[in-house]
Motif scaffolding. Sequence first.
Motif, PDB file in Angstrom:
ATOM      1  N   GLU A  39     -13.158  -8.777  -2.027  1.00  0.00           N
ATOM      2  CA  GLU A  39     -13.719  -8.911  -0.672  1.00  0.00           C
ATOM      3  C   GLU A  39     -12.571  -8.878   0.327  1.00  0.00           C
ATOM      4  O   GLU A  39     -11.774  -9.824   0.415  1.00  0.00           O
ATOM      5  CB  GLU A  39     -14.493 -10.221  -0.550  1.00  0.00           C
ATOM      6  N   LEU A  40     -12.463  -7.790   1.086  1.00  0.00           N
ATOM      7  CA  LEU A  40     -11.351  -7.652   2.015  1.00  0.00           C
ATOM      8  C   LEU A  40     -11.436  -8.654   3.169  1.00  0.00           C
ATOM      9  O   LEU A  40     -10.405  -9.009   3.756  1.00  0.00           O
ATOM     10  CB  LEU A  40     -11.305  -6.226   2.565  1.00  0.00           C
ATOM     11  N   ARG A  41     -12.627  -9.120   3.477  1.00  0.00           N
ATOM     12  CA  ARG A  41     -12.785 -10.124   4.536  1.00  0.00           C
ATOM     13  C   ARG A  41     -11.918 -11.356   4.247  1.00  0.00           C
ATOM     14  O   ARG A  41     -11.335 -11.938   5.163  1.00  0.00           O
ATOM     15  CB  ARG A  41     -14.269 -10.511   4.640  1.00  0.00           C
ATOM     16  N   ASP A  42     -11.814 -11.726   2.992  1.00  0.00           N
ATOM     17  CA  ASP A  42     -11.034 -12.908   2.607  1.00  0.00           C
ATOM     18  C   ASP A  42      -9.533 -12.646   2.616  1.00  0.00           C
ATOM     19  O   ASP A  42      -8.743 -13.595   2.516  1.00  0.00           O
ATOM     20  CB  ASP A  42     -11.459 -13.372   1.214  1.00  0.00           C
ATOM     21  N   LEU A  43      -9.138 -11.380   2.721  1.00  0.00           N
ATOM     22  CA  LEU A  43      -7.719 -11.027   2.651  1.00  0.00           C
ATOM     23  C   LEU A  43      -7.158 -10.570   3.991  1.00  0.00           C
ATOM     24  O   LEU A  43      -5.997 -10.149   4.067  1.00  0.00           O
ATOM     25  CB  LEU A  43      -7.519  -9.899   1.624  1.00  0.00           C
ATOM     26  N   ALA A  44      -7.953 -10.654   5.052  1.00  0.00           N
ATOM     27  CA  ALA A  44      -7.553 -10.076   6.339  1.00  0.00           C
ATOM     28  C   ALA A  44      -6.232 -10.647   6.849  1.00  0.00           C
ATOM     29  O   ALA A  44      -5.358  -9.900   7.323  1.00  0.00           O
ATOM     30  CB  ALA A  44      -8.663 -10.295   7.368  1.00  0.00           C
ATOM     31  N   VAL A  45      -6.057 -11.949   6.769  1.00  0.00           N
ATOM     32  CA  VAL A  45      -4.834 -12.566   7.285  1.00  0.00           C
ATOM     33  C   VAL A  45      -3.630 -12.126   6.456  1.00  0.00           C
ATOM     34  O   VAL A  45      -2.575 -11.775   7.015  1.00  0.00           O
ATOM     35  CB  VAL A  45      -4.968 -14.099   7.296  1.00  0.00           C
ATOM     36  N   GLU A  46      -3.754 -12.122   5.144  1.00  0.00           N
ATOM     37  CA  GLU A  46      -2.632 -11.720   4.294  1.00  0.00           C
ATOM     38  C   GLU A  46      -2.290 -10.241   4.459  1.00  0.00           C
ATOM     39  O   GLU A  46      -1.122  -9.855   4.373  1.00  0.00           O
ATOM     40  CB  GLU A  46      -2.933 -12.042   2.826  1.00  0.00           C
ATOM     41  N   ILE A  47      -3.298  -9.411   4.699  1.00  0.00           N
ATOM     42  CA  ILE A  47      -3.027  -7.992   4.956  1.00  0.00           C
ATOM     43  C   ILE A  47      -2.207  -7.843   6.233  1.00  0.00           C
ATOM     44  O   ILE A  47      -1.219  -7.097   6.281  1.00  0.00           O
ATOM     45  CB  ILE A  47      -4.341  -7.196   5.056  1.00  0.00           C
ATOM     46  N   ALA A  48      -2.573  -8.582   7.285  1.00  0.00           N
ATOM     47  CA  ALA A  48      -1.821  -8.523   8.540  1.00  0.00           C
ATOM     48  C   ALA A  48      -0.390  -9.016   8.346  1.00  0.00           C
ATOM     49  O   ALA A  48       0.568  -8.414   8.848  1.00  0.00           O
ATOM     50  CB  ALA A  48      -2.529  -9.351   9.613  1.00  0.00           C
ATOM     51  N   HIS A  49      -0.221 -10.107   7.606  1.00  0.00           N
ATOM     52  CA  HIS A  49       1.123 -10.627   7.345  1.00  0.00           C
ATOM     53  C   HIS A  49       1.956  -9.632   6.545  1.00  0.00           C
ATOM     54  O   HIS A  49       3.177  -9.528   6.745  1.00  0.00           O
ATOM     55  CB  HIS A  49       1.036 -11.949   6.595  1.00  0.00           C
ATOM     56  N   ASN A  50       1.315  -8.909   5.635  1.00  0.00           N
ATOM     57  CA  ASN A  50       2.052  -7.943   4.819  1.00  0.00           C
ATOM     58  C   ASN A  50       2.672  -6.848   5.697  1.00  0.00           C
ATOM     59  O   ASN A  50       3.770  -6.361   5.416  1.00  0.00           O
ATOM     60  CB  ASN A  50       1.121  -7.323   3.786  1.00  0.00           C
ATOM     61  N   PHE A  51       1.975  -6.477   6.773  1.00  0.00           N
ATOM     62  CA  PHE A  51       2.518  -5.455   7.664  1.00  0.00           C
ATOM     63  C   PHE A  51       3.745  -5.961   8.422  1.00  0.00           C
ATOM     64  O   PHE A  51       4.640  -5.183   8.757  1.00  0.00           O
ATOM     65  CB  PHE A  51       1.454  -4.998   8.665  1.00  0.00           C
ATOM     66  N   THR A  52       3.794  -7.256   8.710  1.00  0.00           N
ATOM     67  CA  THR A  52       4.892  -7.788   9.505  1.00  0.00           C
ATOM     68  C   THR A  52       6.076  -8.262   8.668  1.00  0.00           C
ATOM     69  O   THR A  52       7.220  -8.171   9.110  1.00  0.00           O
ATOM     70  CB  THR A  52       4.406  -8.948  10.383  1.00  0.00           C
ATOM     71  N   ASN A  53       5.810  -8.765   7.451  1.00  0.00           N
ATOM     72  CA  ASN A  53       6.935  -9.265   6.646  1.00  0.00           C
ATOM     73  C   ASN A  53       7.222  -8.431   5.402  1.00  0.00           C
ATOM     74  O   ASN A  53       8.232  -8.647   4.730  1.00  0.00           O
ATOM     75  CB  ASN A  53       6.722 -10.736   6.256  1.00  0.00           C
ATOM     76  N   GLY A  54       6.325  -7.494   5.091  1.00  0.00           N
ATOM     77  CA  GLY A  54       6.578  -6.593   3.971  1.00  0.00           C
ATOM     78  C   GLY A  54       6.253  -7.149   2.602  1.00  0.00           C
ATOM     79  O   GLY A  54       6.506  -6.487   1.593  1.00  0.00           O
ATOM     80  N   PHE A  55       5.667  -8.362   2.530  1.00  0.00           N
ATOM     81  CA  PHE A  55       5.381  -8.981   1.239  1.00  0.00           C
ATOM     82  C   PHE A  55       3.920  -9.423   1.190  1.00  0.00           C
ATOM     83  O   PHE A  55       3.435 -10.041   2.135  1.00  0.00           O
ATOM     84  CB  PHE A  55       6.281 -10.192   1.004  1.00  0.00           C
ATOM     85  N   PRO A  56       3.221  -9.127   0.096  1.00  0.00           N
ATOM     86  CA  PRO A  56       1.831  -9.587  -0.013  1.00  0.00           C
ATOM     87  C   PRO A  56       1.776 -11.062  -0.396  1.00  0.00           C
ATOM     88  O   PRO A  56       2.615 -11.554  -1.153  1.00  0.00           O
ATOM     89  CB  PRO A  56       1.272  -8.708  -1.145  1.00  0.00           C
ATOM     90  N   GLY A  57       0.785 -11.757   0.148  1.00  0.00           N
ATOM     91  CA  GLY A  57       0.536 -13.122  -0.280  1.00  0.00           C
ATOM     92  C   GLY A  57      -0.049 -13.142  -1.682  1.00  0.00           C
ATOM     93  O   GLY A  57      -0.301 -12.106  -2.298  1.00  0.00           O
ATOM     94  N   ARG A  58      -0.269 -14.336  -2.194  1.00  0.00           N
ATOM     95  CA  ARG A  58      -0.733 -14.467  -3.578  1.00  0.00           C
ATOM     96  C   ARG A  58      -2.090 -13.780  -3.786  1.00  0.00           C
ATOM     97  O   ARG A  58      -2.256 -13.024  -4.739  1.00  0.00           O
ATOM     98  CB  ARG A  58      -0.838 -15.935  -3.957  1.00  0.00           C
ATOM     99  N   ALA A  59      -3.036 -14.025  -2.901  1.00  0.00           N
ATOM    100  CA  ALA A  59      -4.368 -13.438  -3.076  1.00  0.00           C
ATOM    101  C   ALA A  59      -4.326 -11.927  -2.903  1.00  0.00           C
ATOM    102  O   ALA A  59      -4.957 -11.183  -3.669  1.00  0.00           O
ATOM    103  CB  ALA A  59      -5.349 -14.060  -2.081  1.00  0.00           C
TER     104      ALA A  59
END
Length: 244
Positions: A39-59
């Motif tokens: 469910e991408l809705r649950d990953l929206a914040v981590e996707i945004a962070h990945n664009f700014t810091n280059g690293f995916p969160g755990r989920a």
Amino acid sequence: MKLVVVSAGLSVPSSTRLLADRLAAATVREASADVQVVELRDLAVEIAHNFTNGFPGRALGAAIDAVTGADGLIVVTPVFSASYSGLFKSFFDVLDKDALSGMPVLIAATGGSSRHSLVLEHALRPLFAYLRAVVVPTAVYAASEDWGAEGLAERIDRAAGELVGLMVGARGGVRRVDAVGAVDAADMVSVADVVSAADVVATGARVDTDTAAAISPRSLEGAVTSADGFTVVPFEQQLAALRV
């Protein structure tokens, strides 16, 4: 087999998730598979962070591993501004550009009007063609008026059958060939009724053994012979043979 379903629905309940679940159920009816829903809705914040810091969160990292390790994908997006949603596109933007090479993918979308049904052909199919995935011929669009109407269930079943055909290599079992001619023997896909002319140009043509014999030995480096007696010659090597 492992089937991963990517749903970009935002609301709860979501017609996008409903269509995703129906496509997954139809696929499992055709062939046994372990199903995981992302469910991408649950990953929206981590996707945004990945664009700014280059690293995916755990989920997000777990979702990426699930998608790239799947035997087949079902991807469903709601229509936003006559295209896929920004969340849907952002998730596939964080993947490595080669992560879905040769991956069987069933594309689907939901919208409020049937007028947006061509989003599947002018937005989703080109996206996954760029990622070098193998997209099934039948794409499924569900407008508001399609739910409970005649025709949707048949489209779902047809698309699911095509996806299963790719996942299990039901007809032929031609090996997946990457852009430079390398072959992963563990990855088998069917070419009958599912590989378009664009796929052939992108990954290599399938020629009979007589034609292959007429090509110079150097041009056959990296070519492989499938179980049904055809030789797959990478497209760059065919061009090189013509220049000789």
